[in-house]
Design an enzyme around this catalytic site. Structure first.
Site, PDB file in Angstrom:
ATOM      1  N   HIS A   1      -5.105  -2.398 -11.389  1.00 12.98           N
ATOM      2  CA  HIS A   1      -3.738  -2.920 -11.471  1.00 12.98           C
ATOM      3  C   HIS A   1      -3.741  -4.297 -12.148  1.00 12.98           C
ATOM      4  O   HIS A   1      -2.934  -4.564 -13.041  1.00 12.98           O
ATOM      5  CB  HIS A   1      -3.148  -3.001 -10.055  1.00 12.98           C
ATOM      6  CG  HIS A   1      -1.754  -3.538  -9.978  1.00 12.98           C
ATOM      7  ND1 HIS A   1      -0.685  -2.755  -9.622  1.00 12.98           N
ATOM      8  CD2 HIS A   1      -1.256  -4.775 -10.193  1.00 12.98           C
ATOM      9  CE1 HIS A   1       0.422  -3.500  -9.632  1.00 12.98           C
ATOM     10  NE2 HIS A   1       0.104  -4.733  -9.967  1.00 12.98           N
ATOM     11  N   GLU A   2      -4.655  -5.168 -11.750  1.00 12.00           N
ATOM     12  CA  GLU A   2      -4.699  -6.524 -12.332  1.00 12.00           C
ATOM     13  C   GLU A   2      -5.177  -6.494 -13.784  1.00 12.00           C
ATOM     14  O   GLU A   2      -4.662  -7.238 -14.628  1.00 12.00           O
ATOM     15  CB  GLU A   2      -5.556  -7.453 -11.480  1.00 12.00           C
ATOM     16  CG  GLU A   2      -5.024  -7.680 -10.079  1.00 12.00           C
ATOM     17  CD  GLU A   2      -3.539  -7.999  -9.996  1.00 12.00           C
ATOM     18  OE1 GLU A   2      -3.026  -8.765 -10.847  1.00 12.00           O
ATOM     19  OE2 GLU A   2      -2.875  -7.485  -9.086  1.00 12.00           O
TER      20      GLU A   2
END
Length: 187
Positions: free
Chosen positions: A151-152
């Site tokens: 996600h990051e």
């Protein structure tokens, strides 16, 4: 008392919100170790943001934040695992391998915190990153931690999780998600 929407609360804490151009642009990599001081300063700013956010919202599944989410177009992110494991600091990360096996779990994002989305992701990823002193590291992440890190890294590539959702699947309001009571489950 006025009910403040979750996204407004994040905005008030300094988190850049969906629609801002910086969230759709790839972050600029660091030249390490030459830019070590800049990288360490940005990591400190990310930890300060995590501290502010953590004072108003608990994150049982862990949490992460990427530099573009605090208005910095550099390739740095931090992930706090759900247990008390040390924070994962990511500088210039890139996914070099991913498992064929995937699952779908609900994700939230500090940059549009009013909704949650069902996102398919690989159960295992291999990530190459650079340390502040310029050493390349390769780490394999699995399950929930792989999801958080992926996600990051997506943020650093200018992607929001909605870009990964299946066609025809829309995010749901956070109030509806809370009613599911569904934690990430791995077998």
């Amino acid at each position: 008392m006025i009910d403040v929407r979750p996204s407004q609360r994040m905005r008030d804490l300094g988190v850049v919100q969906q629609g801002a151009g910086i969230l759709a642009e790839p972050a600029r990599a660091f030249d390490l170790p030459a830019e070590r001081d800049a990288a360490e300063r940005i990591v400190d700013e990310l930890f300060a943001a995590i501290e502010r956010i953590g004072q108003v919202h608990p994150f049982a599944k862990g949490m992460g934040i990427a530099a573009p989410q605090i208005g910095i177009t550099r390739a740095a992110a931090i992930v706090l695992p759900p247990d008390d494991a040390p924070a994962v600091i990511l500088l210039n990360p890139r996914i070099t391998d991913r498992s064929e096996e995937t699952d779908e779990q609900y994700e939230g994002c500090l940059s549009f915190f009013d909704v949650r989305g069902l996102v398919p992701r690989p159960l295992k990823i291999t990530v190459e990153a650079t340390s502040a002193i310029g050493e390349t590291t390769t780490t394999v992440y699995e399950r929930g931690l792989a999801r958080l890190i992926h996600h990051e890294i997506d943020h650093l590539d200018g992607l929001l999780y909605t870009a990964r959702m299946r066609t025809g699947v829309d995010p749901i309001p956070v109030e509806e998600y809370r009613q599911t009571g569904r934690a990430w489950a791995y077998e």
